[in-house]
Write a protein that holds these residues in place. Structure first.
Motif, PDB file in Angstrom:
ATOM      1  N   SER A  24       3.574  -8.225  -7.100  1.00 35.65           N
ATOM      2  CA  SER A  24       3.925  -7.629  -5.815  1.00 35.65           C
ATOM      3  C   SER A  24       3.066  -6.394  -5.524  1.00 35.65           C
ATOM      4  O   SER A  24       2.839  -6.043  -4.380  1.00 35.65           O
ATOM      5  CB  SER A  24       5.413  -7.285  -5.758  1.00 35.65           C
ATOM      6  OG  SER A  24       5.738  -6.374  -6.789  1.00 35.65           O
ATOM      7  N   TYR A  28       1.058  -5.873  -2.169  1.00 30.04           N
ATOM      8  CA  TYR A  28       1.289  -4.638  -1.417  1.00 30.04           C
ATOM      9  C   TYR A  28      -0.035  -3.966  -1.069  1.00 30.04           C
ATOM     10  O   TYR A  28      -0.257  -3.559   0.066  1.00 30.04           O
ATOM     11  CB  TYR A  28       2.166  -3.674  -2.233  1.00 30.04           C
ATOM     12  CG  TYR A  28       2.258  -2.301  -1.613  1.00 30.04           C
ATOM     13  CD1 TYR A  28       3.047  -2.075  -0.493  1.00 30.04           C
ATOM     14  CD2 TYR A  28       1.526  -1.227  -2.123  1.00 30.04           C
ATOM     15  CE1 TYR A  28       3.111  -0.829   0.086  1.00 30.04           C
ATOM     16  CE2 TYR A  28       1.590   0.017  -1.555  1.00 30.04           C
ATOM     17  CZ  TYR A  28       2.383   0.218  -0.447  1.00 30.04           C
ATOM     18  OH  TYR A  28       2.441   1.451   0.148  1.00 30.04           O
ATOM     19  N   ARG A  32      -1.291  -3.318   2.757  1.00 34.56           N
ATOM     20  CA  ARG A  32      -1.171  -1.965   3.296  1.00 34.56           C
ATOM     21  C   ARG A  32      -2.427  -1.115   3.129  1.00 34.56           C
ATOM     22  O   ARG A  32      -2.446   0.031   3.581  1.00 34.56           O
ATOM     23  CB  ARG A  32       0.003  -1.249   2.621  1.00 34.56           C
ATOM     24  CG  ARG A  32       1.336  -1.930   2.813  1.00 34.56           C
ATOM     25  CD  ARG A  32       1.733  -2.079   4.261  1.00 34.56           C
ATOM     26  NE  ARG A  32       1.978  -0.752   4.826  1.00 34.56           N
ATOM     27  CZ  ARG A  32       2.041  -0.496   6.111  1.00 34.56           C
ATOM     28  NH1 ARG A  32       1.886  -1.455   6.992  1.00 34.56           N
ATOM     29  NH2 ARG A  32       2.257   0.722   6.542  1.00 34.56           N
ATOM     30  N   ASP A  70      13.308   1.652  -4.691  1.00 33.05           N
ATOM     31  CA  ASP A  70      13.331   1.108  -3.336  1.00 33.05           C
ATOM     32  C   ASP A  70      11.909   0.786  -2.898  1.00 33.05           C
ATOM     33  O   ASP A  70      11.162   1.669  -2.481  1.00 33.05           O
ATOM     34  CB  ASP A  70      13.978   2.112  -2.378  1.00 33.05           C
ATOM     35  CG  ASP A  70      14.149   1.551  -0.987  1.00 33.05           C
ATOM     36  OD1 ASP A  70      13.938   0.330  -0.802  1.00 33.05           O
ATOM     37  OD2 ASP A  70      14.511   2.325  -0.083  1.00 33.05           O
ATOM     38  N   HIS A  71      11.527  -0.473  -2.982  1.00 36.17           N
ATOM     39  CA  HIS A  71      10.163  -0.864  -2.626  1.00 36.17           C
ATOM     40  C   HIS A  71       9.941  -0.865  -1.117  1.00 36.17           C
ATOM     41  O   HIS A  71       8.814  -1.042  -0.663  1.00 36.17           O
ATOM     42  CB  HIS A  71       9.824  -2.231  -3.235  1.00 36.17           C
ATOM     43  CG  HIS A  71       9.518  -2.120  -4.701  1.00 36.17           C
ATOM     44  ND1 HIS A  71       8.277  -2.297  -5.213  1.00 36.17           N
ATOM     45  CD2 HIS A  71      10.311  -1.811  -5.763  1.00 36.17           C
ATOM     46  CE1 HIS A  71       8.290  -2.132  -6.520  1.00 36.17           C
ATOM     47  NE2 HIS A  71       9.531  -1.831  -6.882  1.00 36.17           N
ATOM     48  N   ARG A  72      10.987  -0.643  -0.340  1.00 40.71           N
ATOM     49  CA  ARG A  72      10.798  -0.507   1.110  1.00 40.71           C
ATOM     50  C   ARG A  72      10.205   0.856   1.447  1.00 40.71           C
ATOM     51  O   ARG A  72       9.656   1.048   2.521  1.00 40.71           O
ATOM     52  CB  ARG A  72      12.128  -0.691   1.834  1.00 40.71           C
ATOM     53  CG  ARG A  72      12.658  -2.118   1.726  1.00 40.71           C
ATOM     54  CD  ARG A  72      14.013  -2.212   2.326  1.00 40.71           C
ATOM     55  NE  ARG A  72      14.898  -1.344   1.518  1.00 40.71           N
ATOM     56  CZ  ARG A  72      16.181  -1.165   1.720  1.00 40.71           C
ATOM     57  NH1 ARG A  72      16.759  -1.758   2.733  1.00 40.71           N
ATOM     58  NH2 ARG A  72      16.905  -0.394   0.931  1.00 40.71           N
ATOM     59  N   ALA A  73      10.307   1.805   0.522  1.00 41.17           N
ATOM     60  CA  ALA A  73       9.798   3.154   0.754  1.00 41.17           C
ATOM     61  C   ALA A  73       8.454   3.383   0.061  1.00 41.17           C
ATOM     62  O   ALA A  73       8.074   4.521  -0.191  1.00 41.17           O
ATOM     63  CB  ALA A  73      10.822   4.179   0.262  1.00 41.17           C
ATOM     64  N   ASP A  75       5.363   3.032   1.135  1.00 39.34           N
ATOM     65  CA  ASP A  75       4.374   3.769   1.928  1.00 39.34           C
ATOM     66  C   ASP A  75       4.584   5.274   1.788  1.00 39.34           C
ATOM     67  O   ASP A  75       3.632   6.037   1.632  1.00 39.34           O
ATOM     68  CB  ASP A  75       4.438   3.366   3.394  1.00 39.34           C
ATOM     69  CG  ASP A  75       3.748   2.045   3.659  1.00 39.34           C
ATOM     70  OD1 ASP A  75       3.116   1.506   2.731  1.00 39.34           O
ATOM     71  OD2 ASP A  75       3.841   1.558   4.800  1.00 39.34           O
TER      72      ASP A  75
END
Length: 185
Positions: A24, A28, A32, A70-73, A75
């Motif tokens: 991942s 990622y 990104r 938390d992989h949503r954070a 960035d």
């Protein structure tokens, strides 16, 4: 044993039966990278330095990948790593200062004018140029400040070369007769 950080090198070194430790992370980075590179470029003046900064921040992110809950954070995590890394870089920048008995002042140029006098002449010249009619002012600025040829000036203004020659000649005559510039000579 160290884990390879470079994703392209790690895929070449890993046997086909074994998978990457962080698939991942690779996806990622691919997804990104353009956005994160823009952020890095806003922190540095040089595009090459921005690429190095992003690579360093991504290496730090890779090392901490398992700890990031938390992989949503991600960035935000990478941006914080970019800022912290950049801050560390400029803090480490070494400035050499040497003690000396005399201040290192530049030697005056023989026959050179005082910088204050040069600035006064510059200001007087611009005040005289601003007194010229718009068309003559444009031609003088294009010819002598922008260093365009008579042909180029004529093309820019959409007039003939003869018009440029005569208008510049009249403008230079007005500048020669300007009383404020006469005091400087």
């Amino acid at each position: 044993m160290t884990t390879p950080v470079c994703t392209s090198a790690s895929t070449a070194a890993v046997p086909a039966t074994q998978t990457l430790p962080y698939p991942s992370f690779s996806s990622y980075v691919r997804a990104r990278q353009p956005v994160l590179l823009r952020t890095a470029r806003s922190l540095t003046a040089n595009p090459s330095d921005a690429e190095d900064l992003l690579q360093t921040a991504l290496a730090k992110t890779y090392v901490a990948w398992e700890r990031i809950e938390d992989h949503r954070a991600l960035d935000g995590y990478v941006r914080r790593a970019l800022v912290n890394t950049r801050t560390s870089q400029w803090r480490k920048r070494k400035v050499d200062e040497f003690v000396c008995e005399e201040l290192p002042e530049p030697e005056p140029v023989p026959g050179g004018d005082d910088p204050a006098e040069q600035q006064a002449l510059h200001d007087a010249m611009w005040r005289a140029i601003m007194k010229l009619p718009d068309r003559q002012r444009a031609m003088v600025v294009l010819r002598y400040y922008e260093d365009l040829s008579e042909v180029q000036t004529a093309e820019v203004l959409g007039v003939s070369v003869g018009t440029v020659k005569s208008a510049v000649s009249r403008a230079l005559g007005k500048l020669r007769d300007d009383p404020e510039l006469g005091l400087v000579r």
